[in-house]
Design a protein around this motif. Structure first.
Motif, PDB file in Angstrom:
ATOM      1  N   SER A  44       0.803  -1.214   0.000  1.00  0.00           N
ATOM      2  CA  SER A  44       0.000   0.000   0.000  1.00  0.00           C
ATOM      3  C   SER A  44       0.841   1.271   0.000  1.00  0.00           C
ATOM      4  N   THR A 102      -3.877   0.583   5.655  1.00  0.00           N
ATOM      5  CA  THR A 102      -4.300   1.940   5.994  1.00  0.00           C
ATOM      6  C   THR A 102      -3.104   2.850   6.236  1.00  0.00           C
ATOM      7  N   MET A 149      -1.192   3.615   3.019  1.00  0.00           N
ATOM      8  CA  MET A 149      -1.816   4.579   2.126  1.00  0.00           C
ATOM      9  C   MET A 149      -1.650   6.012   2.634  1.00  0.00           C
ATOM     10  N   VAL A 177      -7.767  -0.965  -6.321  1.00  0.00           N
ATOM     11  CA  VAL A 177      -6.916   0.058  -5.709  1.00  0.00           C
ATOM     12  C   VAL A 177      -6.000   0.687  -6.761  1.00  0.00           C
ATOM     13  N   THR A 189      -6.342   4.621  -7.892  1.00  0.00           N
ATOM     14  CA  THR A 189      -5.233   5.536  -7.647  1.00  0.00           C
ATOM     15  C   THR A 189      -4.968   6.400  -8.877  1.00  0.00           C
ATOM     16  N   THR A 241      -5.128  11.269  -1.937  1.00  0.00           N
ATOM     17  CA  THR A 241      -5.451   9.905  -2.361  1.00  0.00           C
ATOM     18  C   THR A 241      -5.238   8.932  -1.208  1.00  0.00           C
ATOM     19  N   PHE A 257      -8.050   6.171   0.775  1.00  0.00           N
ATOM     20  CA  PHE A 257      -7.833   4.764   1.094  1.00  0.00           C
ATOM     21  C   PHE A 257      -7.618   4.556   2.581  1.00  0.00           C
ATOM     22  N   ALA A 268     -10.876   3.794   4.163  1.00  0.00           N
ATOM     23  CA  ALA A 268     -11.229   2.401   3.887  1.00  0.00           C
ATOM     24  C   ALA A 268     -10.482   1.461   4.823  1.00  0.00           C
ATOM     25  N   THR A 273     -15.091   7.145  -1.834  1.00  0.00           N
ATOM     26  CA  THR A 273     -14.682   6.900  -0.449  1.00  0.00           C
ATOM     27  C   THR A 273     -15.654   5.973   0.260  1.00  0.00           C
ATOM     28  N   VAL A 288     -15.688   2.299  -1.628  1.00  0.00           N
ATOM     29  CA  VAL A 288     -14.436   1.563  -1.430  1.00  0.00           C
ATOM     30  C   VAL A 288     -14.274   1.165   0.031  1.00  0.00           C
ATOM     31  N   SER A 289     -14.641   2.042   0.933  1.00  0.00           N
ATOM     32  CA  SER A 289     -14.509   1.744   2.357  1.00  0.00           C
ATOM     33  C   SER A 289     -15.342   0.526   2.738  1.00  0.00           C
ATOM     34  N   CYS A 298     -13.977  -2.661   1.192  1.00  0.00           N
ATOM     35  CA  CYS A 298     -12.808  -3.163   1.913  1.00  0.00           C
ATOM     36  C   CYS A 298     -13.200  -3.886   3.194  1.00  0.00           C
TER      37      CYS A 298
END
Length: 483
Positions: free
Chosen positions: A40, A162, A165, A296, A300, A314, A318, A321, A373, A376-377, A380
């Motif tokens: 990540s 996390t 990212m 991902v 990105t 960015t 993530f 997430a 957001t 994707v969160s 995940c």
């Protein structure tokens, strides 16, 4: 089989861990955290990395593939070597190599030196991941203790994602992309001195000869197939290099199957592969890793090239997430205890697929970042559910002396999934004249694949009582549901 809902014992009860168990779990999870951080922390720096080293958009996939290619190719071999000759010894060697390779990548002066560092990192990870997982599953007995340990491990994997990212965005903006590799070397130097005094040596009681023919054929086959799929993103499937390496890989994997049927000490137990829990659990893992890593990667590019977000912003997207995934991981063992590993696996795949489909609403409007957001969160969160439940599904019922084989399959699935997803689907976005159109194509394909996999896994893991031969497997599947 009915689920026991009595208060004691209960699958929901959290077992107490001794101080030493906690320290062992910390060291093993810290190493897994470092590997997750690697993926990540670099991902968010890819556009800056490409500009600095002169790598084109399509070539950026090799920053990921150069790591995953040897990692996926050598996992089974290193998992078995650890079983036979010492898991701790190989685990420590992998940590040392990973740290040195991270330094090489950090000080890379051109694409070749950077990719060499990434490849050596992959070899180190191939030693760390299966031996670390084997040490975890042999330290914690099957049942609530192992479920909890796997839940904590999954949580820290998400936390590594996390932190990577967010930290990757901060470090790239402030110090440049090379700092993302330097922090991995620092992390390895911190973890390595702690491990020898805490981790007991672990190996199988017997010392059979290593299956050299199986090791050569499966490693060569995996490397050839993964290389062919990765190269196809650049040259297309009709190029002679792709055709030749793909054919060679398939031939070697076929030879591997033949070798394993005749050797006394096989690298992979074919009866294990015939277990429905092993086969279908790994299908779920392959799909979740290949689709999420691709998601991902393309998001990105979308955030930074279409919406014009900085690496830091960015990383924050993530990061949200990852935080939700980490929270979900803390409750993963309880969810599995309540609904069973099979239902958790299937339900999590469905959730990941549906939320991936929700991203089809993205457009060039900067407000799309809020939809991205949220979707994707939540995706995940379900991805984390698949990670924990598929690992538990594959390793349940496997004796300790074969845990290296089972966890080698689990981690091979993870790395192969990361490797094949980006070149096979990410290329649809990176080679498109319009990145947004390419993104929508990738999302549509991903949604279809994940939801189809959910249906297939559900059918493959359902209990069967049609004949006597199927009864043991049916009992095994039902036991998963009762945990």
């Amino acid at each position: 089989m009915a689920i026991d809902t009595t208060p004691n014992p209960s699958p929901l009860a959290a077992p107490r861990l001794s101080t030493r168990d906690k320290l062992v779990l910390f060291v093993l999870c810290a190493a897994q955290f470092m590997v997750a951080l690697d993926f990540s922390v670099l991902n968010v720096a890819l556009p800056v990395l490409g500009a600095d080293l002169g790598m084109s958009r399509w070539a950026l996939q090799w920053a990921v593939t150069a790591f995953a290619l040897p990692s996926g190719g050598f996992l089974l071999l290193f998992g078995r070597i650890g079983d036979l000759y010492g898991r701790r010894r190989l685990f420590l060697s992998g940590l040392a190599l990973f740290g040195a390779a991270s330094l090489l990548a950090a000080f890379a002066w051109d694409p070749a030196s950077f990719l060499a560092g990434r490849a050596l990192q992959g070899i180190g990870a191939a030693a760390i991941v299966p031996t670390g997982m084997s040490l975890l599953t042999t330290t914690f007995p099957e049942g609530p203790a192992r479920d909890r340990a796997l839940g904590i491990s999954g949580t820290l994997l998400s936390l590594g994602f996390t932190v990577g990212m967010v930290a990757g965005g901060v470090m790239t903006d402030a110090l440049g992309w090379s700092s993302t590799m330097g922090v991995l070397a620092l992390f390895a130097l911190i973890v390595l001195p702690l491990a020898p005094g805490l981790l007991p040596e672990s190996r199988t009681p017997e010392r059979p000869r290593l299956d050299v023919a199986g090791a050569v054929t499966v490693t060569g086959g995996l490397l050839s197939v993964i290389y062919a799929l990765s190269t196809a993103a650049d040259r297309g499937f009709g190029h002679i290099d792709v055709i030749a390496t793909l054919a060679a890989g398939l031939a070697l994997l076929t030879a591997f199957v033949l070798v394993e049927t005749r050797t006394e000490a096989p690298l992979v137990s074919l009866p294990m592969l015939r277990r429905r829990t092993v086969a279908w659990g790994n299908v779920g893992g392959l799909v979740t890793f290949s689709m999420m890593s691709t998601l991902v990667f393309v998001l990105t590019l979308y955030f930074e090239e279409t919406l014009g977000l900085s690496s830091f912003r960015t990383g924050l997207v993530f990061g949200v997430a990852g935080v939700l995934s980490a929270v979900a991981g803390a409750y993963a063992s309880k969810v599995i205890g309540r609904f069973g590993a099979r239902r958790t696996l299937v339900g999590s795949l469905v959730g990941q697929g549906v939320l991936t489909g929700a991203l089809l609403g993205l457009n060039a409007d900067v407000w799309s970042v809020w939809l991205a957001t949220a979707a994707v969160s939540l995706a995940c969160v379900f991805h984390l559910g698949v990670i924990v439940s598929y690992g538990l599904t594959v390793t349940s019922g496997v004796p300790n002396e074969e845990q290296g084989l089972a966890t080698g399959l689990v981690t091979s699935t993870q790395q192969v999934g990361i490797t094949i997803g980006i070149p096979l689907l990410g290329v649809l976005a990176t080679t498109s004249s319009d990145l947004l159109t390419g993104l929508h194509t990738v999302l549509a394909v991903e949604t279809t694949i994940v939801l189809t996999a959910a249906v297939l896994v559900a059918l493959g893991l359902r209990s069967r009582r049609t004949n006597a031969k199927a009864v043991p497997e049916a009992a095994e599947v039902e036991a998963l549901d009762a945990r």
